[in-house]
Every structure is written in C-alpha cells, then in structure tokens.
Design a protein around this motif. Structure first.
Motif, PDB file in Angstrom:
ATOM      1  N   ALA A   1       0.865  -1.180   0.000  1.00  0.00           N
ATOM      2  CA  ALA A   1       0.000   0.000   0.000  1.00  0.00           C
ATOM      3  C   ALA A   1       0.898   1.225   0.000  1.00  0.00           C
ATOM      4  O   ALA A   1       1.823   1.316   0.811  1.00  0.00           O
ATOM      5  CB  ALA A   1      -0.912   0.007   1.224  1.00  0.00           C
ATOM      6  N   TYR A   2       0.627   2.146  -0.923  1.00  0.00           N
ATOM      7  CA  TYR A   2       1.488   3.325  -1.069  1.00  0.00           C
ATOM      8  C   TYR A   2       0.626   4.574  -1.170  1.00  0.00           C
ATOM      9  O   TYR A   2      -0.385   4.592  -1.876  1.00  0.00           O
ATOM     10  CB  TYR A   2       2.362   3.194  -2.310  1.00  0.00           C
ATOM     11  N   LEU A   3       1.055   5.629  -0.450  1.00  0.00           N
ATOM     12  CA  LEU A   3       0.341   6.897  -0.484  1.00  0.00           C
ATOM     13  C   LEU A   3       1.358   8.031  -0.620  1.00  0.00           C
ATOM     14  O   LEU A   3       2.184   8.224   0.263  1.00  0.00           O
ATOM     15  CB  LEU A   3      -0.490   7.098   0.791  1.00  0.00           C
ATOM     16  N   PRO A   4       1.333   8.775  -1.747  1.00  0.00           N
ATOM     17  CA  PRO A   4       2.273   9.893  -1.923  1.00  0.00           C
ATOM     18  C   PRO A   4       1.850  11.104  -1.111  1.00  0.00           C
ATOM     19  O   PRO A   4       0.809  11.092  -0.439  1.00  0.00           O
ATOM     20  CB  PRO A   4       2.192  10.171  -3.427  1.00  0.00           C
TER      21      PRO A   4
ATOM     22  N   ALA B   1      -7.958   9.294   0.838  1.00  0.00           N
ATOM     23  CA  ALA B   1      -7.055   8.468   0.028  1.00  0.00           C
ATOM     24  C   ALA B   1      -6.465   7.332   0.854  1.00  0.00           C
ATOM     25  O   ALA B   1      -6.333   6.197   0.371  1.00  0.00           O
ATOM     26  CB  ALA B   1      -5.943   9.329  -0.555  1.00  0.00           C
ATOM     27  N   LEU B   2      -6.104   7.611   2.110  1.00  0.00           N
ATOM     28  CA  LEU B   2      -5.563   6.569   2.980  1.00  0.00           C
ATOM     29  C   LEU B   2      -6.609   5.496   3.265  1.00  0.00           C
ATOM     30  O   LEU B   2      -6.307   4.296   3.253  1.00  0.00           O
ATOM     31  CB  LEU B   2      -5.055   7.188   4.277  1.00  0.00           C
ATOM     32  N   ASP B   3      -7.846   5.928   3.506  1.00  0.00           N
ATOM     33  CA  ASP B   3      -8.923   4.963   3.753  1.00  0.00           C
ATOM     34  C   ASP B   3      -9.105   4.039   2.552  1.00  0.00           C
ATOM     35  O   ASP B   3      -9.242   2.814   2.706  1.00  0.00           O
ATOM     36  CB  ASP B   3     -10.237   5.693   4.051  1.00  0.00           C
ATOM     37  N   ARG B   4      -9.111   4.602   1.348  1.00  0.00           N
ATOM     38  CA  ARG B   4      -9.306   3.792   0.152  1.00  0.00           C
ATOM     39  C   ARG B   4      -8.117   2.855  -0.077  1.00  0.00           C
ATOM     40  O   ARG B   4      -8.285   1.705  -0.496  1.00  0.00           O
ATOM     41  CB  ARG B   4      -9.516   4.674  -1.076  1.00  0.00           C
ATOM     42  N   GLU B   5      -6.911   3.337   0.200  1.00  0.00           N
ATOM     43  CA  GLU B   5      -5.722   2.517  -0.034  1.00  0.00           C
ATOM     44  C   GLU B   5      -5.680   1.334   0.935  1.00  0.00           C
ATOM     45  O   GLU B   5      -5.394   0.200   0.526  1.00  0.00           O
ATOM     46  CB  GLU B   5      -4.465   3.369   0.109  1.00  0.00           C
ATOM     47  N   LEU B   6      -5.980   1.592   2.190  1.00  0.00           N
ATOM     48  CA  LEU B   6      -5.927   0.505   3.185  1.00  0.00           C
ATOM     49  C   LEU B   6      -7.143  -0.403   3.108  1.00  0.00           C
ATOM     50  O   LEU B   6      -7.089  -1.556   3.553  1.00  0.00           O
ATOM     51  CB  LEU B   6      -5.800   1.092   4.591  1.00  0.00           C
TER      52      LEU B   6
END
Length: 514
Positions: free
Chosen positions: A422-425, A450-455
């Motif tokens: 999982a990556y978040l810029p 964005a973090l919620d969707r990524e995780l």
C-alpha cells in the motif's frame, strides 16, 4: 525495470506510422476494413458516373428509349449501395477511433506508472494524453480512409477513364502529382508549427495549475491580481501559435482546391473540343466529366485531413516512441497470492543523484513485520525518493541495494511486490468516479480519504506512506497513527516519511535520512 531514456524530438515519419499498426490491433483491422470499403465505394462511384452519363445521353439523343428507364433503376440501386457503404464507413470509423484512443491511453499510462516520476514531464504528458491523443480521431476517421481511397480508388478510376478517353487520362496523370507535391511542402511546415502549439498549450496548462494551487498564498499577500497579466501573456502565446497553424491550413486548402479545380477544368475543355469535332460520343464525354473529379477528390481529402490529424500524429509519435523505448515493469517470477510471514525490507547503501546533489546519500536501514519505521530528515534529504526506490519506480541516478523478501527469503519485485503493498504519496490523486466530487475537500480530508481507500483494498504486507499527517490537526493525526500502529501490530511492515513528532514518539525505528 529498464532505464528510461529521454524521449527524442518527434520526427515526421510519413503518412502512416507503422508502429501504430504494430501496437494497436484495432487500427490494423480498421485499415483493412477502410481499404475494402474504399474499393467498394470506388466501384459504386464509377458505376454511378457511367450510368448518369449513359442515361443523360440517351435522354438527349433518344428520349423515348426504354434504355433510359432501365438505366435509372440501376442508378438508384448504385446510389443506395454507395449510401450504405458511406454509413458503414462512418459507423466503424468512430468505433475504431474510440477504441484505439482508449487502448493507447491505457498502455501509455501503464508505462508511465512504471517510470521514474522524477523523469516525467507531467504537463507535457497531460496534454498528450488528453487533447493531443483526442486529435488522433480525425486521423483514423478521415486521414487513413482518405489515404486508402487514394491508393485504391485513384488508380481504378484512372484505369476506367483511360479505357474511355485517352486524352482525359493523360491530363489527369500529368496534373495529379502537383497536389501531393504542394501538400508535402505545406505539411512539412505545418508539423513544426503544430509541435510548437502543443508545447505552448502544455506550458499554459502547467503554469495555470501552479497559479491555481498557489492562489491562496497569493491572496494572503495581495498579489493575486498581478497574475492576470501572466495569464494573458500565456493565452496570447497559445493564440498566436494556433493562428499560425490555421493560416497555413487555410493556405494549403486554397492551393489544393485551386489545383484540383484547374485540373478538372482542363479535362472539361478538352472534352468539349473533342465533342465538337465528333471524336467522342456524348455518353462517354458526360461519363468522364462526372467521374474525373473523383480522381482528385481522395488526394484532396488527404490534404484536408492531414491538418486535422496533426495534433494526434505528433502526440502519437511521442507515445509510440515511449512504448518502443520502455516496457512496463513485470516480474518474471511466478506471482504469489500470499507471502510467508510478512515482508522484510533491507536497504543497503542507497544513494540517489539528483539536480541538487546526492539525496539520500549512502542510506542503510531495515524494516521488519510488526514494526513502525519512520524516515526522519529535512526537506529535500531524499525521503520520498527512498520510497520510490523501494517500489522500483525511481531508477535514474540510483545506486545501492534494496531487497524486499518474505520470511522464507523469497524476494519480491515489480508487480508481485505491488500486489502486497500500500502506497500513499504526499499529494494523492482521488478518482472522481470512485469517490465523487472532491473539489471542496481540504488537503487533509483528501489525505484521509485516500488513505482509507488505499488501506481498504485489503490487508497490505508492506505499507509505504509519505507525510500522511502533514495537513491534519493533532486529533486526526493521532487517529491515523493509531490505525497504522494497529496495522503494524497485525504483522504489516510500515514505513512512514514524516516530520510529525507524534510519529517519532511511537515509532519502533527512526531512520535519519541525510
């Protein structure tokens, strides 16, 4: 991953870029279909010309003949067939263009996602993949069919005219090359002007986006009104380059129309004199007069469509250059759906040569499952570059060794690694089709979403986050930290780039990046 070289300046490759046929199966199928339809339309056009000439001559010379009615019936059938062929051409041309554009855009985005983001000119590629690639539509729907018609229809119609009237055929043969000659001269000049227009448009788009992003700061210092002058200057530059292209397009259209009209007039004058001398029958003379414009029409259409397709041709040239120079990062090892005991990350002697020096410089650290590792350091020290290097996206100027492996020692690279990561810029981009309108959200709200969707995509074995709490208040930042702490406690390897003291306080490992 293969290293990406700087793209070469687009060059003129002729009317057909064979790389496009190689990359796009839809384009190959459409070229074949366009050739078949062009041949069929040519035959129907010749039939219409012969039937009209015969019917008109019979009506003038022998009005009561039954030949007139039978000829009219055949003429109606030929007109209906040609109309059906035109309808098929229009329908399948639009479908082929849409599929080709979508296919090229998807392949290009996949390649760009595998490249070092530091080497990507985002403004230029934004224009190429939007307005530039959309310009490929006229090329596929107009230029290629016109080219196919020129290759197929023009020789066929010349052969028919030669069988009817040698003099008219000779005039057509000698005047026809003038049109592609002038088209090549004007087209060569237009290509450079179109490239300049696309570059101006990319600059305009990039600087406008920068102005919009910095508008809150400019308003604070009451400098926002001064930006209107800069916007007017950029708009004027784009308008000037666009008008330059249009002037040449109008000039070339005038030249093509003049040459074609003059050529048809020469044929008409010759037919008129030979009709007076009795060397031609009225039926043949009328048939040739009706058919002769079709000799010039396909190549005139090529010239007209050439200017319409320039944006798409130039953008496609750069896209195909990219696709031929680089390949997406695909790991050759068999993909695994599960990893054994989580993932361990070992970075040894990592250095990245950039425009402002080597950052990071000789960085070494290890991150293991169940641990929260924080990369700590000043701005510009290379923390974000470190995350990109771990993912295999940063390649230029990178030295050292990075290994991501499970407990059994199996190393993961490329797409196999990305499946478990999982990556978040720093500035995540939200898909409006998935999350709806997010224009009113603050930077902090966008980060949280964005973090919620990524995780939420599923449990990740390796979590890489770049400043996840940079725009959050302490309360919301604490919620994010607790969530990442929980992910680490469940066995994930969490690596975070941060300046937040809250992260540093709860981190299992703090790595100073210099």
């Amino acid at each position: 991953m293969s290293e990406t070289a700087e793209l070469e300046k687009p060059t003129f490759r002729g009317p057909v870029d064979w790389r496009l046929l190689k990359v796009s199966r839809t384009t190959r199928n459409w070229v074949v279909l366009a050739g078949v339809l062009s041949a069929a339309k040519t035959l129907s056009t010749v039939a219409i010309g012969l039937l009209v000439g015969s019917a008109t001559a019979a009506l003038i010379e022998n009005p009561g003949s039954s030949l007139v009615m039978s000829t009219v019936v055949y003429l109606i059938a030929a007109v209906i067939i040609r109309g059906a062929l035109t309808w098929l051409h229009t329908r399948y041309a639009q479908q082929a263009a849409a599929k080709t554009i979508v296919d090229l855009r998807a392949k290009t985005l996949k390649h760009l996602a595998s490249m070092d983001p530091r080497d990507i000119d985002q403004a230029a590629w934004r224009i190429r993949l939007s307005q530039g690639l959309d310009g490929l539509g006229p090329y596929l729907t107009g230029f290629l069919p016109a080219l196919a018609a020129t290759i197929i229809a023009t020789p066929l119609i010349l052969a028919v005219i030669l069988s009817l009237d040698l003099g008219s055929a000779l005039i057509a043969v000698f005047t026809l090359p003038l049109i592609p000659l002038f088209m090549w001269l004007v087209g060569t000049l237009t290509a450079g002007r179109t490239e300049q227009r696309l570059r101006d448009l990319a600059t305009l788009s990039d600087q406008l986006l920068d102005l919009i992003a910095g508008l809150p700061t400019l308003r604070i210092f009451r400098r926002h009104r001064e930006m209107a002058t800069e916007v007017r200057r950029l708009s004027g530059s784009h308008a000037t380059s666009t008008l330059g292209v249009l002037k040449i397009a109008f000039l070339s259209s005038f030249v093509l129309e003049f040459l074609a009209t003059l050529s048809v007039a020469l044929v008409a004058v010759g037919i008129g004199f030979r009709l007076l001398d009795g060397e031609l029958t009225l039926a043949i003379g009328l048939s040739v007069l009706i058919i002769i414009p079709e000799v010039y029409n396909p190549i005139r259409e090529v010239g007209t469509r050439f200017h319409d397709a320039q944006d798409g041709l130039i953008a496609t040239d750069e896209i195909l250059t990219l696709l031929n120079k680089t390949t997406p990062l695909i790991d050759a090892s068999p993909a695994a759906n599960h990893v054994s005991g989580g993932l361990s990350l070992i970075v040894s002697g990592l250095s990245a040569q950039g425009r402002d020096g080597v950052h990071p410089s000789n960085l070494s650290f290890a991150a293991h499952p169940g641990a929260l590792t924080v990369l700590w350091g000043e701005n510009g020290s290379g923390k974000s570059t470190t995350l990109l290097a771990i993912l295999g996206l940063a390649t230029s100027g990178i030295s050292g060794h990075i290994k991501v492996a499970d407990s059994a020692g199996q190393e993961l690279k490329g797409e196999q690694l990305w499946k478990h990561c999982a990556y978040l810029p720093q500035r995540p981009v939200l898909d409006a089709e998935l999350v709806g309108d997010n224009s009113q959200l603050s930077l902090g709200q966008r980060q949280r979403l964005a973090l919620d969707r990524e995780l939420s995509r599923g449990p990740a074995d390796l979590v890489l986050l770049d400043e996840p709490t940079a725009h959050l208040d302490p309360e919301n930042a604490q919620l994010i930290i607790e969530r990442l702490r929980l992910a680490a406690d469940k066995g994930a390897t969490v690596v975070v780039v941060s300046h937040d003291p809250l992260f540093k306080a709860v981190a299992d490992v703090v790595v100073n990046v210099q």
